[in-house]
Design a protein around this motif. Sequence first.
Motif, PDB file in Angstrom:
ATOM      1  N   THR A 101       0.829  -1.207   0.000  1.00 13.18           N
ATOM      2  CA  THR A 101       0.000   0.000   0.000  1.00 13.18           C
ATOM      3  C   THR A 101       0.859   1.250   0.000  1.00 13.18           C
ATOM      4  N   VAL A 102       1.917   1.254   0.805  1.00 12.79           N
ATOM      5  CA  VAL A 102       2.813   2.413   0.864  1.00 12.79           C
ATOM      6  C   VAL A 102       3.499   2.624  -0.486  1.00 12.79           C
ATOM      7  N   VAL A 103       4.045   1.550  -1.057  1.00 12.82           N
ATOM      8  CA  VAL A 103       4.739   1.662  -2.343  1.00 12.82           C
ATOM      9  C   VAL A 103       3.770   2.087  -3.438  1.00 12.82           C
ATOM     10  N   LEU A 178       2.648  -9.742 -15.212  1.00 14.01           N
ATOM     11  CA  LEU A 178       1.525  -9.898 -14.287  1.00 14.01           C
ATOM     12  C   LEU A 178       1.632 -11.139 -13.405  1.00 14.01           C
ATOM     13  N   THR A 179       2.531 -12.040 -13.736  1.00 14.49           N
ATOM     14  CA  THR A 179       2.647 -13.278 -12.962  1.00 14.49           C
ATOM     15  C   THR A 179       3.979 -13.436 -12.253  1.00 14.49           C
ATOM     16  N   SER A 180       4.882 -12.525 -12.460  1.00 15.61           N
ATOM     17  CA  SER A 180       6.178 -12.601 -11.796  1.00 15.61           C
ATOM     18  C   SER A 180       6.136 -11.822 -10.480  1.00 15.61           C
ATOM     19  N   PRO A 181       6.649 -12.377  -9.392  1.00 17.59           N
ATOM     20  CA  PRO A 181       6.683 -11.635  -8.123  1.00 17.59           C
ATOM     21  C   PRO A 181       7.527 -10.370  -8.192  1.00 17.59           C
ATOM     22  N   ASP A 182       8.440 -10.318  -9.153  1.00 18.80           N
ATOM     23  CA  ASP A 182       9.313  -9.145  -9.268  1.00 18.80           C
ATOM     24  C   ASP A 182       8.671  -7.999 -10.040  1.00 18.80           C
ATOM     25  N   TRP A 183       7.639  -8.291 -10.839  1.00 20.57           N
ATOM     26  CA  TRP A 183       7.094  -7.284 -11.742  1.00 20.57           C
ATOM     27  C   TRP A 183       5.613  -6.988 -11.537  1.00 20.57           C
ATOM     28  N   ALA A 184       4.896  -7.786 -10.777  1.00 22.32           N
ATOM     29  CA  ALA A 184       3.444  -7.618 -10.667  1.00 22.32           C
ATOM     30  C   ALA A 184       3.082  -6.269 -10.057  1.00 22.32           C
ATOM     31  N   THR A 186       4.935  -3.569  -9.887  1.00 14.79           N
ATOM     32  CA  THR A 186       5.361  -2.506 -10.806  1.00 14.79           C
ATOM     33  C   THR A 186       4.361  -2.330 -11.935  1.00 14.79           C
ATOM     34  N   SER A 187       3.801  -3.431 -12.425  1.00 19.30           N
ATOM     35  CA  SER A 187       2.852  -3.366 -13.540  1.00 19.30           C
ATOM     36  C   SER A 187       1.587  -2.607 -13.155  1.00 19.30           C
ATOM     37  N   VAL A 188       1.009  -2.964 -11.996  1.00 21.47           N
ATOM     38  CA  VAL A 188      -0.209  -2.267 -11.579  1.00 21.47           C
ATOM     39  C   VAL A 188       0.104  -0.823 -11.193  1.00 21.47           C
ATOM     40  N   LEU A 189       1.303  -0.563 -10.712  1.00 27.37           N
ATOM     41  CA  LEU A 189       1.702   0.804 -10.375  1.00 27.37           C
ATOM     42  C   LEU A 189       1.760   1.677 -11.623  1.00 27.37           C
ATOM     43  N   VAL A 190       2.367   1.138 -12.697  1.00 21.27           N
ATOM     44  CA  VAL A 190       2.453   1.896 -13.951  1.00 21.27           C
ATOM     45  C   VAL A 190       1.059   2.176 -14.506  1.00 21.27           C
ATOM     46  N   ALA A 191       0.179   1.186 -14.459  1.00 17.75           N
ATOM     47  CA  ALA A 191      -1.184   1.371 -14.963  1.00 17.75           C
ATOM     48  C   ALA A 191      -1.913   2.442 -14.163  1.00 17.75           C
ATOM     49  N   ASN A 192      -1.757   2.433 -12.851  1.00 17.59           N
ATOM     50  CA  ASN A 192      -2.444   3.432 -12.030  1.00 17.59           C
ATOM     51  C   ASN A 192      -1.871   4.828 -12.243  1.00 17.59           C
ATOM     52  N   ILE A 193      -0.563   4.929 -12.455  1.00 18.62           N
ATOM     53  CA  ILE A 193       0.038   6.235 -12.759  1.00 18.62           C
ATOM     54  C   ILE A 193      -0.554   6.797 -14.041  1.00 18.62           C
ATOM     55  N   GLY A 269       0.388 -14.704  -5.259  1.00 23.68           N
ATOM     56  CA  GLY A 269       0.431 -14.725  -3.799  1.00 23.68           C
ATOM     57  C   GLY A 269      -0.178 -13.437  -3.270  1.00 23.68           C
ATOM     58  N   ASN A 270       0.602 -12.691  -2.507  1.00 21.82           N
ATOM     59  CA  ASN A 270       0.185 -11.383  -1.994  1.00 21.82           C
ATOM     60  C   ASN A 270       1.113 -10.268  -2.463  1.00 21.82           C
ATOM     61  N   VAL A 271       1.803 -10.506  -3.577  1.00 21.66           N
ATOM     62  CA  VAL A 271       2.832  -9.573  -4.038  1.00 21.66           C
ATOM     63  C   VAL A 271       2.248  -8.211  -4.390  1.00 21.66           C
ATOM     64  N   SER A 272       1.064  -8.173  -4.978  1.00 21.03           N
ATOM     65  CA  SER A 272       0.445  -6.901  -5.356  1.00 21.03           C
ATOM     66  C   SER A 272      -0.830  -6.635  -4.571  1.00 21.03           C
TER      67      SER A 272
END
Length: 322
Positions: A101-103, A178-184, A186-193, A269-272
């Motif tokens: 949530t913070v990120v 959308l399925t990688s724990p390293d990028w999920a 970031t992906s939703v963050l870019v879309a929301n920006i 999981g709970n990554v995003s």
Amino acid sequence: MRVTTNTAVAERRVRSAPAPATGDRKGKRGRPTQWAALGFLTPLAAYLAIFYAYPLVRNIDLSVHDYNARAFVLGNAKFVGFDNYAAIFSSPAFGPAVRNTVVFTFGSIAAQYLIGLVLAVFFRNNFRLSGVLRALFLVPWLLPLIVSGSTWSWMLNSDNGIVNSVLRAFGIGEINWLTSPDWALTSVLVANIWLGIPFNLVILYSGLQNIPGDLYEAAALDGANAWQQFRRVTVPMLRPVSAITLLLGLVYTLKVVDVIWIMTTGGPGNVSTTLAVWSYREAFGTGQPDFSPAAAIGNLLIVIALVFGFLYLHLQRRQERS
């Protein structure tokens, strides 16, 4: 003699005449004004009571009872006090949800504000096609969120998404956005920006229009370059508008669910998973709705929003006094 007598009679009549009932007249005039004020306030009070006070009280009631689907229908939920709050604070999902949530929140509002400010300054000087370009930048704001989320989900699809197609064309390996724990996240963050930039652009552009041009002319006469004018004139004059823009962006981003849910459902999981997504998942996303923990998480989000709201009011009053 007649003049003197007539004058004396007139004075006696004036003295004996009853004093005007000023209080009654004021009262009669004041009552319609009071009724008119109450008439104007009644719709607002009803709106606040129905759409704000009642849902808030109901949400608090849900959070201190044990409401499952059966108890929600029958209305016999057991009172559990703060057990639901203790459960969410001790849950393994709480820490990752707070961190995400913070990120997600501060990353979104910072990028949206900076990009929106750059675009607002760019469009401040009217040029040919500036109106058309501003209208095009409003398109993400006008689209339904389900359409925007679905579009980003398709673009970032690992197999046939346009983003991975472009990466493959340049010889770069595909990324599981959308399925990688390293990028999920970031992906939703870019879309929301992308979704929030038009709002910041509109508000900040309106604020720039209210800055007198004389200030820029005076700064230019004093030898200030473009960067100095921006730092010494634009930023201070835009501070009130910037504060309310960031506050509204914070409140809006805290409760974002639809975009994340459409793109990743809070996973893998709970990554995003943010607090808002966690609340939605508890209430509607598991097939076994558990409304009480969802309400407790929602109340936590309300408290966070109120804290920042009161902080904004405190800073605003402090600035007005100084």
